[in-house]
Every structure is written in C-alpha cells, then in structure tokens.
Design an enzyme around this catalytic site. Structure first.
Site, PDB file in Angstrom:
ATOM      1  N   ASP A  44       0.823  -1.215   0.000  1.00  0.00           N
ATOM      2  CA  ASP A  44       0.000   0.000   0.000  1.00  0.00           C
ATOM      3  C   ASP A  44       0.858   1.266   0.000  1.00  0.00           C
ATOM      4  OD1 ASP A  44      -2.208  -1.726   0.228  1.00  0.00           O
ATOM      5  OD2 ASP A  44      -2.085  -1.685   2.414  1.00  0.00           O
ATOM      6  N   GLU A 200     -10.944   0.551  -4.533  1.00  0.00           N
ATOM      7  CA  GLU A 200     -10.501   0.948  -3.205  1.00  0.00           C
ATOM      8  C   GLU A 200      -9.140   1.622  -3.364  1.00  0.00           C
ATOM      9  OE1 GLU A 200     -10.374  -2.817  -1.079  1.00  0.00           O
ATOM     10  OE2 GLU A 200      -8.187  -2.890  -1.296  1.00  0.00           O
TER      11      GLU A 200
END
Length: 524
Positions: A44, A200
């Site tokens: 991430d 997302e």
C-alpha cells in the site's frame, strides 16, 4: 555487520551491480535501476516529495511500531526513516489478550505535506480514521480522530489548503469524498463522487487544473485513473496497469524538474507485495506508465529519475550494540516492555520468555521483513539461561511459521526442535517435525534459508557459525491474507515458555546475506 551481494537468479545476470549491495540491489551503478525497487513486503505505498526529499509510507498491520516511513533522494535507493505509531490501542487483542489481532491493525495510509507540516491519515481496523501530524517525519506524531471510519483513506490537500479524504471499499466501489474543516479535525461534508466496480485504495493528485483519481481494483489486480475538472466530477475513467504489467495499487509523484514517476505494489507470492517504480509520460492529458517506446507497463530496467546518489537499502543486519532497536525491527503485537532489554547485557538483545501455548500466541516475537529473491538470515544466540519448558529460537513468521527452538530438559540438557505452525481458518495447526540433542555448549548459531523463487525455506544450526546441520527438511513459504498475517514471510526471533516461569535468551547478532552461490540449484 555487513551483508554481501549475490546476483539473484533472474534474467538480469549480465548487468553489472555494485559489490556493496545486499541481497537485492535495485540501483545498477550505471545510471539505471531495476524493478522491484524494494524486493520485500512494503504494501500500500504512498509516496510524496518535499523539496529534494521523497518519503514513502507503508502498511504495517498489527506489527509495532506501526506505519513505516522510508526516505530517498532518487526514488530508487530507500532507507527506513521512522515509524509513526508506538503502540496500537482499541482492543485487548493488540496485546495478544483474548485472542490475536493478525490481519487487523493499521491498513493503507495516505501521506501528505502542507505548510511545513506532515500529515498521515490511517484507519485502524474497527476504529475511526485518525489524522496524524508532525513537523518532521521522525516525529513526534500527534493525531486527531474523526467521527467515522474511512477505509483506505486517500488524503488530498487542494491549492487553497482545503483537505479532502477519498474512500472506497471494493465490495461496493462507490467513491466517497469527505471535506475537512480548515484544521483537518472534523468532517464538514460528505458526498459520493464516482463509482468504479471493485475500487478501493483511492489517491488524488492535481496537474494543470485537472484532478486525477487513482484506484486499485483488487478483484482484477488492476489500477485505474480517472480525471475531472472538479472533485465533484464528472469523472472519466481509464485502465492503467495490472499485476501482469506492473501492479495494482499506487499513484504518481512529481520530480523537482516537473516530470512524474509512478509507484505501485504488485502481489508476488510468499514475499508479499513488492514495490515497483516506473517512468510516466503524458499523452493528451492522461498519464501513461512506461516509456513512449514501451507504453502501458512498468519496465524491468529504466533510467534512474535522479542521478548522482549512491546505492542504499533498508537496514537489516544488527549486532544489538545500540541503546534502541534498529528501525528494521518490529514486534508481532504490542510488546510487553518489561520482558525484553538492550541494557541488561549491553551488546545483546535479551528476551525474557513470555508464557504462551505456541509461537502464534506468544508476545515479544521480534520480526523483520524477509528479502528476496533468495536470502539467508543467521542469528548467534547464548542459551545459558533458558529453562525447562522454554522454546527460544529463530525462524520464519507468516502463514507458515517454521521455528528452530532451543529447549532444556528437566535435568538441564539442551536440545533443539523444529516445528511448523500453519495458520488456517480453524486456527493455527502445529507440526512437530524433529528434535536433536546439543552437546557443544551454550553458544549456538541458527539460520533460515528463504527461497522466494520457489517459495520454500530451510532451517539449520551450528556450534561454530561455520559447519551447519540442516534440520527438519524444507517447508513452504506463502502469503495468505485470509489466514496468515496479511504480510509476506518475516524472519522472527522468539522466546516463550509453556510454564508459568521461564528463563531468557540472549541474542548476540542477526546477519542477512545472500544464500550460498548455486549452479543449477547445486551448492558450489
């Protein structure tokens, strides 16, 4: 403690690599770099530039200290700079009480800088979103907590200083934009601005009057980009890249000269989610990954975006001579700080045995990221003070946690055993493979050989650090977000006791190095 370089078994053997490199060196020493820039689990990613410095924030889940920030001058050579969160609060499982919190903790973050202050937005699992802030990424960090939970928050600060958070959950795909007050303390407006099935991991940048919204699409392991003249849309969306062409969660960062570079993570088996970087060019107002000669994909090899900086890597090896733990280390949950020390025996890490049924439920397991494509990690241990019932040693930590433990019988004799704990949906299952007596004294070396090309590992031990005895055969390495730790396999030093009272383990050193050189899979 210095690690040596070994050319990994990839189709890059003809490239000259600096001799000072460790297991993997992205910087080729000739003005180019190769992907992945980080051959380890830094998931991430969010990367910003502040002046001539780049900062990279990455997910740490339940590991403590939490949220790692790395620093670079050229987007290629990275070193660990700091951690943001000393301790995770909110439920007893973060202290390994009433169960564990693996696969919870701190997920994707968003890092930004505005008016001399750094901001990091994160949503601890099950808690409201927090906006951390500091004048220096080294901290100290403070935070405001919002009144809601924004999954994978994407923080964006517009030209007028207004702060926004974009958030979406892939089970829905609706992208919601939260407007913050002028102090970024509370939400003053919420509205739905776009929809992308499966979206997302939103990130927003601005260029030439256009807003660009990047979203990961986990069901397809893809990355999209949308653009609009207003944050409220209307948005036009295009496909970018995917795990076959480079990765599926990331965005862009600008360079001092006005150019842009892309960063993205890619699922890579047992090593976890690796980080790729890519040149980006613009065509008709849209970013295109790669180069005009090879558009639409992250290159294996590319020219470094900024020249002149020497190779650097995140720290790994450690002789425990400093008064604080190196930044490469994290605990498997919130540690019990009364049960470990760097000062009781200077030059050693002392781990007092914590009471637990197994490694999976033991506190104060010290971990760091394994590195690929192949690596060997060795620890030197003093077993003088372990007691009967203690299981203290070294191994891997992940969906498959293979550990070589030193034990003592009731009459004081030392032995080692090798076990593998596999995390399943029903809980951890432990397989005891073998045990062997030790007759050579209290000093013992242990080693893990991790092969992330074939996703297998092996354990061995030595009485002198030179002659090694394999034990337990090979074991699998794997990544599993449903049942593991949601991280790539880690190296782990542990000490726990099945009795109420335990002894302690003194750790002299940890050394990361390439594995023995091989030819066609046979040691030379």
């Amino acid at each position: 403690m210095k690690a040596l370089y070994c050319m990994p078994a990839l189709a890059l053997a003809a490239i000259a690599v600096p001799s000072s490199a460790q297991v993997w060196q992205s910087d080729q020493g000739n003005g180019t770099f190769r992907n992945p820039v980080l051959y380890a689990d830094y998931p991430d990613p969010d990367v910003i530039r502040v002046g001539d410095d780049f900062f990279f924030a990455t997910t740490t889940f339940v590991n403590v200290p939490g949220i790692t920030i790395l620093h670079s001058k050229d987007l290629v050579n990275w070193e660990i700079y700091s951690h943001v969160i000393d301790r995770i609060e909110g439920m007893p499982q973060y202290d390994l009480k009433d169960g564990n919190a693996y696969r919870k903790g701190l997920f994707a973050t968003s890092l930004r800088h505005h008016n001399g202050r750094y901001y990091l937005v994160v949503t601890p699992v099950g808690l409201n979103t927090r906006i951390y802030y500091a004048d220096d990424p080294k901290g100290p960090w403070k935070f405001h907590e919002l009144d809601r939970e924004a999954f994978d928050p994407g923080f964006f600060i517009d030209d007028d200083g207004t702060g926004y958070i974009a958030t979406a959950v892939n089970s829905d795909g609706t992208i919601t934009l939260l407007t913050l007050d002028k102090d970024y303390r509370k939400v003053v407006r919420s509205r739905e601005i776009h929809y992308i099935k499966g979206a997302e991991g939103s990130k927003i940048i601005k260029r030439d009057g256009w807003y660009y919204l990047f979203n990961a699409i986990p069901p397809r392991m893809a990355l999209t980009v949308s653009r609009a003249r207003s944050l409220d849309g209307p948005w036009e969306t295009r496909e970018q890249i995917d795990d076959q062409t480079g990765g599926h969660q990331g965005a862009l960062v600008d360079l001092p000269n006005g150019d842009w570079f892309g960063f993205v993570m890619v699922d890579s088996g047992a090593i976890g989610r690796m980080t790729n970087f890519s040149p980006v060019f613009w065509q008709d107002g849209w970013p295109v990954w790669g180069t005009p000669d090879a558009p639409g994909k992250v290159p294996e090899i590319a020219r470094k975006p900024i020249q002149g900086y020497a190779p650097a890597q995140p720290a790994s090896s450690d002789d425990f001579s400093q008064p604080t733990l190196g930044l490469q280390w994290q605990w498997n949950h919130n540690p019990d700080n009364t049960r470990w020390s760097l000062s009781e025996r200077p030059g050693f890490l002392r781990l007092h045995a914590t009471q637990a049924d197994s490694l999976w439920s033991a506190r104060n397991t010290l971990v760091q990221k394994a590195q690929g494509p192949r690596s060997r990690a060795e620890v030197k241990l003093d077993l003088s003070h372990i007691s009967a019932g203690d299981r203290c040693g070294f191994g891997t930590f992940g969906q498959h946690s293979a550990t070589l433990s030193a034990n003592r019988t009731s009459n004081g004799a030392l032995f080692v055993d090798m076990s593998v704990i596999t995390s399943t949906l029903e809980g951890p299952v432990e397989e005891q493979r073998t045990k062997q007596p030790l007759t050579s004294g209290n000093t013992l070396w242990m080693a893990v050989d991790a092969d992330f090309i074939n996703d297998t590992g092996a354990l061995s031990y030595s009485a002198d650090g030179k002659n090694w005895t394999p034990i337990g055969g090979t074991f699998p390495l794997s990544f599993a977000w449903r049942t593991g730790t949601f991280q790539g396999e880690q190296f782990a030093i542990s000490c726990f006791s099945t009795n109420s009272q335990g002894g302690y383990l003194d750790v002299d050193s940890f050394t990361l190095m390439p594995p023995p050189a091989t030819t066609n899979g046979v040691d030379e």
